[in-house]
Write an enzyme that holds these catalytic residues in place. Structure first.
Site, PDB file in Angstrom:
ATOM      1  N   PRO A   2      86.531   1.806 -12.497  1.00 19.25           N
ATOM      2  CA  PRO A   2      86.516   1.270 -13.832  1.00 19.25           C
ATOM      3  C   PRO A   2      86.795  -0.215 -13.904  1.00 19.25           C
ATOM      4  CG  PRO A   2      88.579   2.393 -13.367  1.00 19.25           C
ATOM      5  CD  PRO A   2      87.899   2.084 -12.106  1.00 19.25           C
ATOM      6  N   GLU A   3      85.774  -0.976 -14.135  1.00 14.07           N
ATOM      7  CA  GLU A   3      85.940  -2.364 -14.536  1.00 14.07           C
ATOM      8  C   GLU A   3      85.402  -2.425 -15.959  1.00 14.07           C
ATOM      9  OE1 GLU A   3      84.632  -5.177 -11.511  1.00 14.07           O
ATOM     10  OE2 GLU A   3      84.827  -3.649  -9.967  1.00 14.07           O
ATOM     11  N   LYS A  65      90.066  -3.861 -19.226  1.00 16.89           N
ATOM     12  CA  LYS A  65      89.877  -2.514 -18.685  1.00 16.89           C
ATOM     13  C   LYS A  65      90.686  -1.468 -19.455  1.00 16.89           C
ATOM     14  CE  LYS A  65      89.565  -4.767 -14.198  1.00 16.89           C
ATOM     15  NZ  LYS A  65      90.262  -5.029 -12.922  1.00 16.89           N
ATOM     16  N   ARG A 276      91.588  -8.109  -1.066  1.00 17.41           N
ATOM     17  CA  ARG A 276      90.496  -7.178  -1.345  1.00 17.41           C
ATOM     18  C   ARG A 276      89.320  -7.465  -0.423  1.00 17.41           C
ATOM     19  NH1 ARG A 276      91.340  -5.507  -6.622  1.00 17.41           N
ATOM     20  NH2 ARG A 276      90.110  -3.710  -5.999  1.00 17.41           N
TER      21      ARG A 276
END
Length: 286
Positions: A2-3, A65, A276
């Site tokens: 979910p972005e 978000k 990341r």
DNA sequence: CCCAAGTCCTGGTTGC
DNA sequence: TGCAACCAGGACTTGG
């Protein structure tokens, strides 16, 4: 999953079903994901249930978000999907029909309308990074510490220039920082920087005016494309009706390390930025 | 052992 | 020196 574009896709699904509906009951299967209370919010599953029971949904909104249901009685219920959260609407009449898997269910909100048409909003989450929180007012408390919405906020490229000024952190870390702009995550950060031809490791404050204009354009354009394609279903994502999106089919950079750059043909490189995994083109992202 | 869509907290550094 | 803003990295969690 979910972005911003995935959350917006879920919000649109909820907006078709929830406004005007009344919450009949709330089942908290996993209290870990119930956010502990600021002042007069719910601290326990029982409090959550008694606060929500009988409330009617007035609106379904989103900031970054975070998705939130504005309820009667000056209450707001916010849902954050974490990494693997799913919000799925299930018709109680036909359980298991279109419904997703029954495992990893953390919350069940049961609704009804005057016609007695019952259905449930089911919050599933494998990794339990998602959160549910109840608060007072029309806007969740935590929105105050977030920057403007990356897609729909009123920010301009001049505002972005001011936010970037003096920052030494890599531009990718800046894009992931929800207190600057809200809604960008790892997938869209890689896609935005690829489209803007900016290296993810560039110091945020080192971008020139042209680059900042390009960046602000691509932030909105890539996120809008994600919304148009109803989200990125590279792994778990499905909308409120259990349907996948299509953004994964147009990815240019994210996850494509080792393949050829679709713009210049060089080999896309994998690295770690801001903790990341990151993919970028070492030739045409400067 | 490696990796994964996201925060949140801690402790160290920078700079006014 | 004082203190806030800033920044990097680990923790959290489950599964493939």
């Amino acid at each position: 999953m979910p972005e911003l574009p995935e959350v917006e896709t879920v919000r649109r699904g909820l907006l078709e079903a929830l406004p005007g509906r009344r919450i009949e009951s709330v089942e908290t299967v996993d209290t870990l994901m119930l956010r502990t209370a600021p002042a007069d919010a719910a601290a326990s599953a029982d409090e959550l249930s008694s606060l929500l029971q009988g409330r009617v949904v007035e609106d379904v909104r989103r900031h970054g978000k975070l998705i939130f249901l504005v309820l009667t009685g000056d209450l707001v219920l916010s849902l954050h999907l974490g990494m693997t959260g799913q919000v799925i609407l299930q018709d109680e009449e036909r359980p298991g029909d279109e419904a997703g898997p029954r495992s990893h269910i953390r919350f069940v909100f049961r609704f009804s309308d005057e016609a007695g048409d019952d259905f449930a909003l089911v919050f599933r989450d494998v990794r339990r990074f998602g959160r549910v929180e109840i608060g007072r007012g029309k806007i969740p408390e935590r929105v105050r510490s977030m920057g403007p919405d990356a897609l729909e906020g009123a920010w301009t490229s001049d505002d972005l220039a001011r936010m970037l000024s003096g920052r030494r952190t890599p531009i990718k870390a800046f894009l992931l920082d929800q207190s600057r702009l809200a809604g960008i995550g790892n997938i869209y950060a890689d896609e935005i920087l690829f489209a803007a031809q900016i290296s993810p490791r560039r110091e945020a404050g080192s971008l020139n005016e042209d680059e900042i204009v390009r960046l602000s354009g691509e932030i909105r354009s890539r996120l809008a494309e994600g919304v148009r394609l109803k989200g990125c279903s590279i792994s778990d994502f499905v909308d409120a009706r259990g349907r996948p999106g299509a953004f994964q089919e147009v990815l240019q950079a994210y996850g494509r390390y080792g393949e050829k750059c679709p713009r210049c043909g060089a080999v896309l490189e994998r690295s770690r930025v801001a903790g990341r995994t990151t993919t970028h083109c070492p030739m045409c992202q400067i």
